[in-house]
Design an enzyme around this catalytic site. Structure first.
Site, PDB file in Angstrom:
ATOM      1  N   SER A 142      42.663  20.333  45.922  1.00  0.00           N
ATOM      2  CA  SER A 142      42.766  21.762  45.587  1.00  0.00           C
ATOM      3  C   SER A 142      43.382  21.984  44.211  1.00  0.00           C
ATOM      4  CB  SER A 142      43.649  22.452  46.635  1.00  0.00           C
ATOM      5  OG  SER A 142      44.026  23.748  46.201  1.00  0.00           O
ATOM      6  N   TYR A 155      39.855  26.881  41.222  1.00  0.00           N
ATOM      7  CA  TYR A 155      40.022  28.338  41.204  1.00  0.00           C
ATOM      8  C   TYR A 155      40.019  28.778  39.754  1.00  0.00           C
ATOM      9  CZ  TYR A 155      41.436  28.728  46.144  1.00  0.00           C
ATOM     10  OH  TYR A 155      41.466  28.725  47.510  1.00  0.00           O
ATOM     11  N   THR A 194      35.455  27.530  44.201  1.00  0.00           N
ATOM     12  CA  THR A 194      35.650  28.387  45.378  1.00  0.00           C
ATOM     13  C   THR A 194      35.543  29.843  44.952  1.00  0.00           C
ATOM     14  OG1 THR A 194      37.007  26.719  46.441  1.00  0.00           O
ATOM     15  CG2 THR A 194      37.247  28.982  47.248  1.00  0.00           C
ATOM     16  N   HIS A 249      36.421  30.219  54.400  1.00  0.00           N
ATOM     17  CA  HIS A 249      37.782  29.815  54.049  1.00  0.00           C
ATOM     18  C   HIS A 249      38.639  29.634  55.310  1.00  0.00           C
ATOM     19  CE1 HIS A 249      39.878  29.681  50.004  1.00  0.00           C
ATOM     20  NE2 HIS A 249      40.923  29.495  50.789  1.00  0.00           N
ATOM     21  N   LYS A 290      31.602  26.899  46.787  1.00  0.00           N
ATOM     22  CA  LYS A 290      32.168  26.976  48.135  1.00  0.00           C
ATOM     23  C   LYS A 290      32.500  28.425  48.481  1.00  0.00           C
ATOM     24  CE  LYS A 290      36.180  25.202  50.795  1.00  0.00           C
ATOM     25  NZ  LYS A 290      37.199  26.252  50.813  1.00  0.00           N
TER      26      LYS A 290
HETATM   27  C1  FNR Z   1      42.664  26.170  52.725  1.00  0.00           C
HETATM   28  N1  FNR Z   1      41.418  26.313  52.121  1.00  0.00           N
HETATM   29  C2  FNR Z   1      41.319  26.195  50.755  1.00  0.00           C
HETATM   30  N2  FNR Z   1      40.086  26.224  50.158  1.00  0.00           N
HETATM   31  C3  FNR Z   1      39.976  26.057  48.826  1.00  0.00           C
HETATM   32  O1  FNR Z   1      38.863  26.087  48.317  1.00  0.00           O
HETATM   33  N3  FNR Z   1      41.085  25.861  48.065  1.00  0.00           N
HETATM   34  C4  FNR Z   1      42.351  25.831  48.582  1.00  0.00           C
HETATM   35  O2  FNR Z   1      43.324  25.641  47.873  1.00  0.00           O
HETATM   36  C5  FNR Z   1      42.477  26.027  49.979  1.00  0.00           C
HETATM   37  N4  FNR Z   1      43.702  26.039  50.545  1.00  0.00           N
HETATM   38  C6  FNR Z   1      43.811  26.053  51.917  1.00  0.00           C
HETATM   39  C7  FNR Z   1      45.076  25.914  52.482  1.00  0.00           C
HETATM   40  C8  FNR Z   1      45.199  25.841  53.867  1.00  0.00           C
HETATM   41  C9  FNR Z   1      46.563  25.675  54.468  1.00  0.00           C
HETATM   42  C10 FNR Z   1      44.042  25.925  54.686  1.00  0.00           C
HETATM   43  C11 FNR Z   1      44.138  25.830  56.188  1.00  0.00           C
HETATM   44  C12 FNR Z   1      42.800  26.103  54.113  1.00  0.00           C
HETATM   45  C13 FNR Z   1      40.191  26.445  52.954  1.00  0.00           C
HETATM   46  C14 FNR Z   1      39.638  25.068  53.348  1.00  0.00           C
HETATM   47  O3  FNR Z   1      39.128  24.375  52.237  1.00  0.00           O
HETATM   48  C15 FNR Z   1      38.499  25.181  54.381  1.00  0.00           C
HETATM   49  O4  FNR Z   1      37.508  26.061  53.903  1.00  0.00           O
HETATM   50  C16 FNR Z   1      38.951  25.627  55.763  1.00  0.00           C
HETATM   51  O5  FNR Z   1      40.267  25.216  56.039  1.00  0.00           O
HETATM   52  C17 FNR Z   1      37.991  25.062  56.815  1.00  0.00           C
HETATM   53  O6  FNR Z   1      38.313  25.516  58.058  1.00  0.00           O
HETATM   54  P1  FNR Z   1      39.154  24.671  59.172  1.00  0.00           P
HETATM   55  O7  FNR Z   1      38.557  23.302  59.297  1.00  0.00           O
HETATM   56  O8  FNR Z   1      40.579  24.673  58.724  1.00  0.00           O
HETATM   57  O9  FNR Z   1      38.940  25.519  60.396  1.00  0.00           O
HETATM   58  C1  LAC Z   2      44.721  29.431  50.842  1.00  0.00           C
HETATM   59  C2  LAC Z   2      44.363  29.403  49.388  1.00  0.00           C
HETATM   60  C3  LAC Z   2      45.366  28.854  48.484  1.00  0.00           C
HETATM   61  O1  LAC Z   2      43.789  29.484  51.649  1.00  0.00           O
HETATM   62  O2  LAC Z   2      43.143  28.796  49.209  1.00  0.00           O
HETATM   63  O3  LAC Z   2      45.903  29.492  51.179  1.00  0.00           O
END
Ligand code: FNR
Ligand code: LAC
Length: 352
Positions: free
Chosen positions: A103, A127, A153, A244, A220
């Site tokens: 990330s 981002y 994303t 997300h 994404k």
């Molecule tokens: C995320 N996700 C996420 N996506 C992204 O593109 N950049 C990021 O920094 C983050 N940060 C992030 C933090 C936390 C704590 C979570 C739980 C999720 C989203 C992640 O990439 C993904 O799309 C989802 O978490 C998929 O769903 P599940 O498997 O958690 O249900």
């Molecule tokens: C999140 C962001 C940082 O889901 O992607 O917390």
């Protein structure tokens, strides 16, 4: 694999605010709950009398060989879960032959993560901030450090309404700062996104990013076929069907519901991946049968990381592998390229 039990264990180890941040979604968490439920509602139509003496989960992602069609989703601030954070996650993924996505909001640097497993496949999630020079710097660093793709994303245009986090706020301890960005305004996710993220992204953003490096671009955050087709027409090499993890627009469609439309619109011109609520080998089978080339897994990786560092991450990925191998055998499908949509019961796909 008992991910519910692993989550309970992780919850016991995490500060309440960190657990709320990892586990939560937005508003009433309708979409966060709908994601796993939608996969579970789908039913399989297994073949029999197919030779499944040898089953393989190997595939390629944008040409890169991986042993598992399960990637580690990009997730922010992993040092909240374990002192080694993203370094442990990358080690665990490498140990499983799985691809990990780092990330922009990582708590370990792009270069440090690359150094722990120099030969392991890894991509960088971007981002785009209002200050576009930040993206230019990040993409250049990712390319120099051997990341194989940029994952843009696009579903975080404005700050999310994470009420669980408001009720149980995250107190950021020392050492969980964002390692790849200069000091910027905003402590928590809402403030950081509101103060810094560029809400004016368009398809032209894809054109601009493609010009910054030779790396293929993955977009994404797709939930519609028309948007996915437009990204592909602007040169995206792959798209990720994602809401997300239910952390952005609540009441957004579940990803199992959105996937077939996106696969149809992309029509083989790019790879399609999907994430959100994928918790069993059978969920992976369903996603791939419906046309995804691979899935990404989010929160279960954080539970593994919290409970066991790199080994915990590897155990979670090996759990998916073990289930997937068994489920493919029980479906009469020895290799991933033999999965097809007729494996999923019609009509209405989501009807029971
Ligand atoms: C995320 N996700 C996420 N996506 C992204 O593109 N950049 C990021 O920094 C983050 N940060 C992030 C933090 C936390 C704590 C979570 C739980 C999720 C989203 C992640 O990439 C993904 O799309 C989802 O978490 C998929 O769903 P599940 O498997 O958690 O249900
Ligand atoms: C999140 C962001 C940082 O889901 O992607 O917390």
């Amino acid at each position: 694999m008992d991910l519910a039990q692993l989550e309970r264990q992780a919850r016991g180890k995490l500060e309440p605010g960190a657990y709320a941040y990892f586990a939560g979604g937005t508003d009433d968490e309708v979409t966060a709950a709908a994601n796993p439920a939608a996969w579970r509602r789908l039913r399989l139509r297994p073949h029999v009398l197919r030779d499944v003496g040898e089953v393989s989960t190997a595939t390629t992602l944008l040409g890169t060989p991986v042993s598992l069609p399960v990637m580690v989703a990009p997730m922010a601030r992993q040092r909240l879960g374990h002192p080694d954070g993203e370094l442990a996650t990358q080690r665990g993924a490498a140990g499983s032959g799985a691809l990990a996505v780092l990330s922009t909001h990582a708590t370990a640097s792009i270069e440090e993560v690359a150094a722990v497993a120099p030969d392991a496949p890894r991509w960088f999630q971007l981002y785009v901030h209002r200050d576009h020079s930040l993206a230019e710097g990040l993409v250049a660093r990712a390319a120099a450090a051997g990341y194989g793709a940029v994952v843009l994303t696009v579903d975080l245009a404005v700050p999310p309404n994470r009420e669980r986090e408001l009720r149980t706020p995250l107190e950021l301890p020392e050492g969980v700062g964002l390692a790849n960005l200069p000091p910027l305004a905003g402590e928590d996710v809402r403030e950081r996104v509101g103060s810094n993220f560029d809400p004016s992204l368009t398809l032209q953003t894809i054109d601009w990013l493609r010009g910054l490096s030779e790396l293929p671009l993955v977009v994404k955050g797709m939930l519609r076929g028309d948007d996915a087709a437009a990204c592909v027409e602007h040169g995206a090499a792959a798209v990720v069907v994602s809401n997300h993890g239910g952390r952005q627009l609540d009441s957004a469609v579940s990803t199992a519901e959105a996937l077939p439309e996106v696969v149809a619109a992309v029509a083989g011109r790019a790879e399609v991946y999907v994430d959100g609520g994928i918790r069993r080998g059978t969920d992976v089978v369903k996603a791939l049968a419906l046309g995804a080339r691979a899935v990404l897994v989010g929160r279960p990786i954080l539970w593994g990381l919290t409970c066991g560092g790199a080994a915990g991450v590897r155990d979670v990925l090996e759990g998916y592998r073990e289930e997937l191998e068994r489920d493919l055998a029980l479906c009469g499908v020895p290799t991933l390229d033999q999965l097809s949509a007729d494996l999923v019961a019609m009509p209405g796909r989501l009807g029971t």
